[in-house]
Write a protein that holds these residues in place. Structure first.
Motif, PDB file in Angstrom:
ATOM      1  N   ALA A  14      45.866 -12.354  28.272  1.00 16.95           N
ATOM      2  CA  ALA A  14      44.934 -12.637  28.212  1.00 16.95           C
ATOM      3  C   ALA A  14      43.571 -11.835  28.442  1.00 16.95           C
ATOM      4  CB  ALA A  14      43.963 -13.923  28.665  1.00 16.95           C
ATOM      5  N   ARG A  15      43.904 -10.551  29.101  1.00 14.90           N
ATOM      6  CA  ARG A  15      42.752  -9.690  29.459  1.00 14.90           C
ATOM      7  C   ARG A  15      41.767  -8.757  28.595  1.00 14.90           C
ATOM      8  NH1 ARG A  15      44.934  -5.629  33.813  1.00 14.90           N
ATOM      9  NH2 ARG A  15      45.590  -4.618  32.038  1.00 14.90           N
ATOM     10  N   THR A  16      40.947  -8.855  28.842  1.00 11.80           N
ATOM     11  CA  THR A  16      40.131  -8.120  27.107  1.00 11.80           C
ATOM     12  C   THR A  16      39.354  -7.443  28.268  1.00 11.80           C
ATOM     13  OG1 THR A  16      38.660  -9.542  26.632  1.00 11.80           O
ATOM     14  CG2 THR A  16      40.655  -9.682  25.640  1.00 11.80           C
ATOM     15  N   GLY A  17      38.682  -5.846  27.012  1.00  9.19           N
ATOM     16  CA  GLY A  17      37.671  -4.737  28.022  1.00  9.19           C
ATOM     17  C   GLY A  17      38.034  -4.313  29.595  1.00  9.19           C
ATOM     18  N   VAL A  18      36.819  -3.846  29.402  1.00  6.14           N
ATOM     19  CA  VAL A  18      36.991  -3.432  30.929  1.00  6.14           C
ATOM     20  C   VAL A  18      35.834  -3.614  31.609  1.00  6.14           C
ATOM     21  CG1 VAL A  18      36.591  -1.001  32.214  1.00  6.14           C
ATOM     22  CG2 VAL A  18      37.520  -1.125  29.450  1.00  6.14           C
ATOM     23  N   VAL A  19      36.429  -4.123  33.286  1.00  3.96           N
ATOM     24  CA  VAL A  19      35.441  -4.927  34.039  1.00  3.96           C
ATOM     25  C   VAL A  19      34.402  -3.897  34.322  1.00  3.96           C
ATOM     26  CG1 VAL A  19      35.046  -6.147  35.957  1.00  3.96           C
ATOM     27  CG2 VAL A  19      36.874  -6.080  34.935  1.00  3.96           C
ATOM     28  N   PRO A  20      32.614  -3.908  34.773  1.00  6.72           N
ATOM     29  CA  PRO A  20      31.959  -2.659  34.743  1.00  6.72           C
ATOM     30  C   PRO A  20      31.700  -2.581  36.340  1.00  6.72           C
ATOM     31  CG  PRO A  20      30.861  -5.023  33.170  1.00  6.72           C
ATOM     32  CD  PRO A  20      32.321  -4.917  33.431  1.00  6.72           C
ATOM     33  N   PRO A  21      31.795  -1.100  36.935  1.00  5.10           N
ATOM     34  CA  PRO A  21      31.964  -0.796  37.673  1.00  5.10           C
ATOM     35  C   PRO A  21      31.184  -1.891  39.027  1.00  5.10           C
ATOM     36  CG  PRO A  21      31.237   1.139  36.465  1.00  5.10           C
ATOM     37  CD  PRO A  21      31.672  -0.329  35.749  1.00  5.10           C
ATOM     38  N   LEU A  22      29.823  -2.576  38.497  1.00  9.62           N
ATOM     39  CA  LEU A  22      29.176  -3.213  39.809  1.00  9.62           C
ATOM     40  C   LEU A  22      30.078  -4.435  40.014  1.00  9.62           C
ATOM     41  CD1 LEU A  22      27.089  -4.215  40.989  1.00  9.62           C
ATOM     42  CD2 LEU A  22      25.816  -5.249  39.028  1.00  9.62           C
ATOM     43  N   LEU A  23      30.492  -4.901  38.860  1.00  9.99           N
ATOM     44  CA  LEU A  23      31.585  -6.205  39.311  1.00  9.99           C
ATOM     45  C   LEU A  23      32.613  -5.855  40.247  1.00  9.99           C
ATOM     46  CD1 LEU A  23      31.720  -7.647  35.813  1.00  9.99           C
ATOM     47  CD2 LEU A  23      29.737  -8.252  37.512  1.00  9.99           C
ATOM     48  N   LEU A  24      33.264  -4.470  40.904  1.00  6.67           N
ATOM     49  CA  LEU A  24      34.395  -4.391  40.882  1.00  6.67           C
ATOM     50  C   LEU A  24      33.898  -4.449  42.301  1.00  6.67           C
ATOM     51  CD1 LEU A  24      35.897  -1.543  39.215  1.00  6.67           C
ATOM     52  CD2 LEU A  24      37.160  -3.976  38.836  1.00  6.67           C
ATOM     53  N   LEU A  25      32.843  -3.845  43.034  1.00  7.50           N
ATOM     54  CA  LEU A  25      32.291  -3.534  44.552  1.00  7.50           C
ATOM     55  C   LEU A  25      32.665  -5.117  45.400  1.00  7.50           C
ATOM     56  CD1 LEU A  25      30.787  -2.342  46.374  1.00  7.50           C
ATOM     57  CD2 LEU A  25      28.590  -4.084  46.055  1.00  7.50           C
ATOM     58  N   PHE A  26      33.301  -5.728  45.597  1.00  9.50           N
ATOM     59  CA  PHE A  26      34.182  -6.724  46.190  1.00  9.50           C
ATOM     60  C   PHE A  26      35.096  -7.070  45.842  1.00  9.50           C
ATOM     61  CE2 PHE A  26      29.237  -6.742  48.344  1.00  9.50           C
ATOM     62  CZ  PHE A  26      29.920  -7.267  49.236  1.00  9.50           C
ATOM     63  N   ALA A  27      35.491  -6.601  45.000  1.00  8.23           N
ATOM     64  CA  ALA A  27      36.813  -7.037  43.754  1.00  8.23           C
ATOM     65  C   ALA A  27      37.830  -6.514  45.645  1.00  8.23           C
ATOM     66  CB  ALA A  27      37.627  -5.464  43.581  1.00  8.23           C
ATOM     67  N   MET A  28      38.030  -5.905  46.642  1.00 10.65           N
ATOM     68  CA  MET A  28      38.825  -5.500  47.351  1.00 10.65           C
ATOM     69  C   MET A  28      39.335  -7.361  48.224  1.00 10.65           C
ATOM     70  SD  MET A  28      40.787  -4.200  49.635  1.00 10.65           S
ATOM     71  CE  MET A  28      41.469  -3.845  51.298  1.00 10.65           C
ATOM     72  N   LEU A  29      38.470  -8.653  48.243  1.00  7.18           N
ATOM     73  CA  LEU A  29      38.642  -9.977  48.768  1.00  7.18           C
ATOM     74  C   LEU A  29      39.367 -10.366  47.407  1.00  7.18           C
ATOM     75  CD1 LEU A  29      34.715 -10.474  49.712  1.00  7.18           C
ATOM     76  CD2 LEU A  29      36.608  -9.387  50.941  1.00  7.18           C
ATOM     77  N   PHE A  30      39.567 -10.333  46.926  1.00  6.30           N
ATOM     78  CA  PHE A  30      40.234 -11.086  45.532  1.00  6.30           C
ATOM     79  C   PHE A  30      41.857 -10.627  45.646  1.00  6.30           C
ATOM     80  CE2 PHE A  30      38.779 -14.217  43.316  1.00  6.30           C
ATOM     81  CZ  PHE A  30      37.152 -14.153  43.519  1.00  6.30           C
ATOM     82  N   TRP A  31      42.948  -9.252  45.704  1.00  2.00           N
ATOM     83  CA  TRP A  31      44.053  -9.052  45.605  1.00  2.00           C
ATOM     84  C   TRP A  31      45.064  -8.747  46.697  1.00  2.00           C
ATOM     85  CZ3 TRP A  31      40.820  -5.096  41.710  1.00  2.00           C
ATOM     86  CH2 TRP A  31      40.677  -5.925  40.429  1.00  2.00           C
ATOM     87  N   LEU A  75      47.138  -1.335  38.863  1.00  2.00           N
ATOM     88  CA  LEU A  75      46.891  -2.506  37.926  1.00  2.00           C
ATOM     89  C   LEU A  75      45.935  -2.426  36.445  1.00  2.00           C
ATOM     90  CD1 LEU A  75      44.445  -4.434  41.345  1.00  2.00           C
ATOM     91  CD2 LEU A  75      46.529  -5.347  39.496  1.00  2.00           C
ATOM     92  N   GLY A  76      46.088  -1.483  36.399  1.00  5.42           N
ATOM     93  CA  GLY A  76      46.070  -0.810  34.864  1.00  5.42           C
ATOM     94  C   GLY A  76      44.875  -0.083  34.140  1.00  5.42           C
ATOM     95  N   PHE A  77      43.870   0.371  35.261  1.00  6.08           N
ATOM     96  CA  PHE A  77      43.042   1.017  35.138  1.00  6.08           C
ATOM     97  C   PHE A  77      42.887   1.489  34.954  1.00  6.08           C
ATOM     98  CE2 PHE A  77      41.662  -3.222  37.383  1.00  6.08           C
ATOM     99  CZ  PHE A  77      40.800  -3.982  36.670  1.00  6.08           C
ATOM    100  N   GLY A  78      42.283   2.899  34.541  1.00  4.02           N
ATOM    101  CA  GLY A  78      42.088   3.965  33.436  1.00  4.02           C
ATOM    102  C   GLY A  78      41.280   4.666  35.179  1.00  4.02           C
ATOM    103  N   ILE A  79      41.716   6.423  35.053  1.00  2.00           N
ATOM    104  CA  ILE A  79      41.385   7.554  36.229  1.00  2.00           C
ATOM    105  C   ILE A  79      39.803   6.878  36.661  1.00  2.00           C
ATOM    106  CG2 ILE A  79      40.841   9.667  36.579  1.00  2.00           C
ATOM    107  CD1 ILE A  79      43.466  10.228  34.372  1.00  2.00           C
ATOM    108  N   GLY A  80      39.077   6.505  35.612  1.00  8.50           N
ATOM    109  CA  GLY A  80      37.410   7.103  36.276  1.00  8.50           C
ATOM    110  C   GLY A  80      37.159   5.660  36.947  1.00  8.50           C
ATOM    111  N   MET A  81      37.586   4.705  35.743  1.00  4.93           N
ATOM    112  CA  MET A  81      37.442   3.281  36.180  1.00  4.93           C
ATOM    113  C   MET A  81      38.145   2.962  37.774  1.00  4.93           C
ATOM    114  SD  MET A  81      35.900   0.479  36.121  1.00  4.93           S
ATOM    115  CE  MET A  81      35.392   0.287  33.986  1.00  4.93           C
ATOM    116  N   SER A  82      39.045   3.576  38.191  1.00  2.00           N
ATOM    117  CA  SER A  82      40.096   2.855  39.108  1.00  2.00           C
ATOM    118  C   SER A  82      39.612   3.684  41.057  1.00  2.00           C
ATOM    119  CB  SER A  82      41.483   3.779  39.596  1.00  2.00           C
ATOM    120  OG  SER A  82      41.931   2.746  38.249  1.00  2.00           O
ATOM    121  N   SER A  83      38.886   5.141  40.215  1.00  2.00           N
ATOM    122  CA  SER A  83      37.698   6.172  41.479  1.00  2.00           C
ATOM    123  C   SER A  83      36.444   5.510  42.056  1.00  2.00           C
ATOM    124  CB  SER A  83      37.801   7.548  40.512  1.00  2.00           C
ATOM    125  OG  SER A  83      38.968   8.041  40.102  1.00  2.00           O
ATOM    126  N   ILE A  84      36.076   5.347  40.939  1.00  2.00           N
ATOM    127  CA  ILE A  84      33.909   4.575  40.701  1.00  2.00           C
ATOM    128  C   ILE A  84      34.698   3.208  41.944  1.00  2.00           C
ATOM    129  CG2 ILE A  84      32.725   2.750  39.687  1.00  2.00           C
ATOM    130  CD1 ILE A  84      33.085   5.225  37.616  1.00  2.00           C
TER     131      ILE A  84
END
Length: 220
Positions: A14-31, A75-84
């Protein structure tokens, strides 16, 4: 859910699109992750430590910048998104979780202290030590699941975020928005609903183990 059971589509599918970098700032708290460290130490870990340990690829209790990058790639993110994302997450949480006597990189995240990264303007589903609080989690859906019982729409998540905002707590606003937007993006079903059981899986990391497994199966 409604009175008539129906099969929920895979969160990964069901996942669609790419999550903006700002929304990944505190992703550590979820996984979280279920590898050696989590399996061996899980009984003694808080829910927050369990899902934070997803990024601990070698199971030593410390999450380096490169491990965060590798986790995002898994998790399937690209190189650029994973780096940021790695730069944002380790930059934000490294100093907050670092013990006084630590000698490693200042970007390393220490899972034992991950509770120190908890922000304000949240739902209270974690207590101050990172333990899961079932009553507070249930309260989310009791108050905000108005369209479908035990599920949240995108608009209802926005209402939830607004209801929990503490005036002037801008850091908390960013953290809460990041967490819920990421969870909705990854966990919504084909009807655009974030089901309660899916959301619950995010708190101990089980949902994200499932996403990685589904991605691996799909790549075969």
């Amino acid at each position: 859910m409604g009175s008539t059971p129906r099969r929920r589509s895979s969160p990964a599918a069901a996942r669609t699109g790419v999550v903006p970098p700002l929304l990944l700032l505190f992703a550590m708290l979820f996984w979280g992750r279920a590898a050696a460290y989590g399996d061996a130490q899980g009984a003694g870990m808080t829910a927050l430590q369990k899902h934070a340990s997803f990024f601990d690829r070698d199971g030593d209790g410390i999450v380096s910048l490169s491990e965060t990058y590798d986790a995002f790639r898994a998790l399937g993110f690209g190189i650029g998104m994973s780096s940021i994302s790695a730069a944002f997450i380790n930059g934000a949480l490294g100093s907050m979780t670092r013990p006084e006597n630590a000698t490693s990189s200042r970007l390393d995240i220490y899972i034992e202290n991950i509770h120190k990264g908890i922000h304000g303007s949240d739902t209270g589903s974690y207590d101050a030590e990172g333990r899961f609080v079932p009553a507070k989690f249930d309260e989310i859906f009791a108050k905000h699941a108005k369209t479908v019982p035990d599920a949240l729409t995108s608009d209802e998540i926005d209402e939830l975020l607004l209801a929990n905002r503490v005036p002037g707590d801008y850091k908390g606003w960013v953290g809460a928005t990041s967490e819920w937007k990421i969870l909705y993006s990854l966990g919504k079903d084909k009807d655009g609903l974030l089901r309660k059981d899916v959301a619950r899986g995010a708190y101990d990391g089980s949902l994200f183990h499932q996403l990685v497994q589904e991605k691996a199966s799909g790549d075969k």
